[in-house]
Design a protein around this motif. Structure first.
Motif, mmCIF file in Angstrom:
data_model
loop_
_atom_site.group_PDB
_atom_site.id
_atom_site.type_symbol
_atom_site.label_atom_id
_atom_site.label_comp_id
_atom_site.label_asym_id
_atom_site.label_seq_id
_atom_site.Cartn_x
_atom_site.Cartn_y
_atom_site.Cartn_z
ATOM 1 N N THR A 83 0.792 -1.233 0.000
ATOM 2 C CA THR A 83 0.000 0.000 0.000
ATOM 3 C C THR A 83 0.823 1.282 0.000
ATOM 4 N N GLN A 84 2.141 1.183 0.220
ATOM 5 C CA GLN A 84 2.937 2.396 0.338
ATOM 6 C C GLN A 84 4.170 2.327 -0.573
ATOM 7 N N ASP A 85 5.259 2.871 -0.114
ATOM 8 C CA ASP A 85 6.487 2.990 -0.885
ATOM 9 C C ASP A 85 7.322 1.715 -0.725
ATOM 10 N N PRO A 86 7.748 1.058 -1.828
ATOM 11 C CA PRO A 86 8.574 -0.146 -1.693
ATOM 12 C C PRO A 86 9.902 0.127 -0.990
ATOM 13 N N ALA A 87 10.419 1.355 -1.081
ATOM 14 C CA ALA A 87 11.679 1.667 -0.399
ATOM 15 C C ALA A 87 11.507 1.573 1.119
ATOM 16 N N ARG A 88 10.362 2.035 1.622
ATOM 17 C CA ARG A 88 10.102 1.939 3.064
ATOM 18 C C ARG A 88 9.938 0.482 3.480
ATOM 19 N N ALA A 89 9.244 -0.289 2.645
ATOM 20 C CA ALA A 89 9.080 -1.712 2.947
ATOM 21 C C ALA A 89 10.430 -2.417 2.939
ATOM 22 N N ALA A 90 11.307 -2.040 2.015
ATOM 23 C CA ALA A 90 12.623 -2.674 1.927
ATOM 24 C C ALA A 90 13.430 -2.439 3.199
ATOM 25 N N GLU A 91 13.333 -1.231 3.779
ATOM 26 C CA GLU A 91 14.040 -0.950 5.027
ATOM 27 C C GLU A 91 13.577 -1.893 6.131
ATOM 28 N N ARG A 92 12.264 -2.121 6.191
ATOM 29 C CA ARG A 92 11.725 -3.002 7.233
ATOM 30 C C ARG A 92 12.158 -4.440 6.999
ATOM 31 N N TYR A 93 12.071 -4.884 5.753
ATOM 32 C CA TYR A 93 12.468 -6.259 5.457
ATOM 33 C C TYR A 93 13.950 -6.483 5.752
ATOM 34 N N ALA A 94 14.793 -5.504 5.415
ATOM 35 C CA ALA A 94 16.229 -5.654 5.674
ATOM 36 C C ALA A 94 16.503 -5.789 7.168
ATOM 37 N N GLU A 95 15.833 -4.963 7.968
ATOM 38 C CA GLU A 95 15.994 -5.043 9.433
ATOM 39 C C GLU A 95 15.534 -6.396 9.956
ATOM 40 N N LEU A 96 14.385 -6.878 9.443
ATOM 41 C CA LEU A 96 13.856 -8.166 9.896
ATOM 42 C C LEU A 96 14.751 -9.316 9.465
ATOM 43 N N ALA A 97 15.329 -9.242 8.266
ATOM 44 C CA ALA A 97 16.239 -10.291 7.809
ATOM 45 C C ALA A 97 17.466 -10.372 8.712
ATOM 46 N N ARG A 98 18.017 -9.201 9.071
ATOM 47 C CA ARG A 98 19.185 -9.192 9.967
ATOM 48 C C ARG A 98 18.831 -9.756 11.345
ATOM 49 N N GLU A 99 17.680 -9.350 11.859
ATOM 50 C CA GLU A 99 17.276 -9.812 13.195
ATOM 51 C C GLU A 99 17.016 -11.310 13.205
ATOM 52 N N ALA A 100 16.316 -11.795 12.178
ATOM 53 C CA ALA A 100 16.055 -13.232 12.091
ATOM 54 C C ALA A 100 17.363 -14.009 11.961
ATOM 55 N N GLY A 101 18.320 -13.465 11.195
ATOM 56 C CA GLY A 101 19.609 -14.139 11.045
ATOM 57 C C GLY A 101 20.372 -14.217 12.357
ATOM 58 N N ARG A 102 20.325 -13.152 13.142
ATOM 59 C CA ARG A 102 21.036 -13.135 14.431
ATOM 60 C C ARG A 102 20.510 -14.212 15.370
ATOM 61 N N HIS A 103 19.208 -14.473 15.312
ATOM 62 C CA HIS A 103 18.596 -15.419 16.245
ATOM 63 C C HIS A 103 18.381 -16.801 15.633
ATOM 64 N N GLY A 104 18.894 -17.026 14.436
ATOM 65 C CA GLY A 104 18.780 -18.349 13.827
ATOM 66 C C GLY A 104 17.381 -18.723 13.385
ATOM 67 N N LEU A 105 16.521 -17.719 13.152
ATOM 68 C CA LEU A 105 15.149 -17.980 12.679
ATOM 69 C C LEU A 105 15.164 -17.970 11.146
ATOM 70 N N ASP A 106 15.561 -19.113 10.585
ATOM 71 C CA ASP A 106 15.833 -19.165 9.150
ATOM 72 C C ASP A 106 14.589 -19.016 8.283
ATOM 73 N N GLN A 107 13.476 -19.581 8.696
ATOM 74 C CA GLN A 107 12.271 -19.457 7.877
ATOM 75 C C GLN A 107 11.797 -18.008 7.817
ATOM 76 N N GLU A 108 11.857 -17.320 8.954
ATOM 77 C CA GLU A 108 11.473 -15.909 8.963
ATOM 78 C C GLU A 108 12.467 -15.079 8.133
#
Length: 440
Positions: A83-108
């Motif tokens: 519904t909004q700007d893909p650049a803003r969504a990309a920032e959120r996804y990048a943060e979530l990918a890093r966080e999931a990687g730190r905690h070993g949550l591979d599916q997320e």
């Protein structure tokens, strides 16, 4: 694990005996905290209850409910992308990918990577999109995740290759996944509809209209089993392309109207913009150029607002075609001049070829045959790079006619022969057997 148990016990002021009783001994807790024993699941659950923790946190060190919280934030990131700007969504996804990687949550992490790929597709960063989708697929394959749940990543890869002009490889990715799904009995309706609708675009560009129609029919047959309304809407948008090719403009328009209704309800801006794009295409094919122009301008404005640059350029080429047919050559030529800087053999080659085709037609209309020939030759090279058989045949006809009128008969014959070669048995010269069909 022993350190976690010791830290939590000390924070609560418990002795080893108090923690152990009544099921275990202080000596057992001492051995566990020293790292000399691996506790059983039963022992871990006892300790978690006594320490006010959770089994997962004690076993893995992850904060309680981390995975659930990440999934909720992933859903929110998907809403932002829709519904909004893909650049803003990309920032959120990048943060979530890093966080999931730190905690070993591979599916997320894989889900976040797919989201990053979708954002990159919208902004036209095709290499980055392909890398994100490939990384997500590798993570899921390593986890042993079933194929239906890997399909969004596979579909994303195919779309990235399609937009880069690699039509045959896009078909290969989709067909390979379809064969594996159907041969193994994994008849997941959502996954199958996603793949069949993804196949329609490259099939149409390759001139394999019969195969595109078959994919559309299978998608329609599976639609009642699909639970995701956004997926049903995407399917209706894809099916409309085959109806257009068969000259069934009214049915195509009805299919697109259904898709638009779904997307409007879901507030999925990008997909709604693509519906306006396809409706404009339908209007243009039906000769209603005024309404076609209005639909395409709406689509272009919506995509521009979302900064979806590659899609914006592609819609712009379609709009320029309508402007040319309406006699607005000056406006069409100016628009195409702006767009060509954002299109290349590796980034939207089919539409880059379409832009040069239109510039050739405009030059030919004003009597500049030399410029027209130059644009037709550029279009031919771009479309050959993509393997877009139907468009190739058309540009060969235009070039052949131009050369014949200039008295260059042999060169004209060569152009016609090239076009005939690409039109021979459409859908069979570059593709193997069609993928297996699911039991319906």
């Amino acid at each position: 694990m022993g350190r976690r148990v010791h830290r939590l016990r000390a924070a609560l002021g418990l002795t080893q005996r108090q923690l152990a009783e009544p099921a275990y001994t202080a000596a057992y807790i001492s051995t566990l905290e020293a790292g000399r024993v691996q506790p059983s699941e039963k022992a871990l659950r006892h300790l978690a209850e006594r320490l006010g923790s959770s089994y997962e946190e004690l076993a893995t060190g992850r904060p309680a409910h981390l995975a659930t919280g990440l999934r909720l934030r992933l859903t929110e990131a998907q809403r932002v992308l829709a519904t909004q700007d893909p650049a803003r969504a990309a920032e959120r996804y990048a943060e979530l990918a890093r966080e999931a990687g730190r905690h070993g949550l591979d599916q997320e992490r894989a889900t976040a990577l797919v989201g990053l790929g979708q954002c990159a597709l919208e902004t036209g960063e095709l290499d980055a999109a392909r890398e994100h989708f490939e990384a997500a697929e590798a993570v899921l394959t390593g986890l042993g995740v079933p194929l239906p749940r890997r399909v969004p990543a596979i579909r994303g890869r195919a779309l990235a290759h399609l937009l880069a002009g690699e039509l045959r490889y896009a078909c290969y990715l989709v067909e390979n996944a379809l064969d594996e799904l159907n041969a193994s009995g994994l008849h997941d309706p959502d996954a199958l509809v996603l793949l069949y609708t993804a196949a329609i675009g490259p099939y149409m560009d390759l001139g394999a209209h019969a195969r595109a129609a078959q994919a559309a029919e299978l998608a329609l047959a599976l639609a009642p089993r699909v639970s995701d309304p956004a997926l049903v809407a995407r399917m209706h948008r894809g099916v409309a392309r085959t109806l257009i090719a068969e000259g069934r403009a009214a049915e195509a328009d009805a299919s697109l109207a259904k898709a638009a209704a779904y997307y409007q309800q879901l507030q999925i801006g990008a997909e709604l913009a693509l519906c306006h794009w396809m409706r404009g295409y339908v209007r243009a094919q039906d000769g209603d150029l005024e309404r076609a122009e209005a639909e395409l301008r709406t689509a272009r404005d919506m995509l521009t607002a979302r900064r979806a640059t590659l899609y914006t350029h592609q819609v712009g080429v379609e709009l320029a075609g309508v402007l040319h047919r309406r006699g607005k050559d000056t406006e069409a030529q100016a628009l195409l001049g702006e767009l060509l800087g954002g299109l290349s053999p590796e980034r939207g080659s089919v539409h880059a070829g379409g832009a040069h085709r239109l510039l050739g037609l405009i030059a030919q209309r004003r009597g500049d045959t030399e410029s027209a020939e130059e644009h037709y030759v550029r279009a031919l090279a771009l479309l050959e790079h993509a393997g877009a058989a139907g468009d190739l045949a058309d540009i060969c006809r235009l070039l052949g006619d131009l050369l014949r009128r200039a008295g260059r008969t042999e060169a004209a014959l060569d152009a016609y022969r090239t076009g005939l070669g690409h039109r021979a048995a459409p859908g069979t010269t570059t593709l193997g057997p069609p993928p297996a069909s699911p039991p319906l």
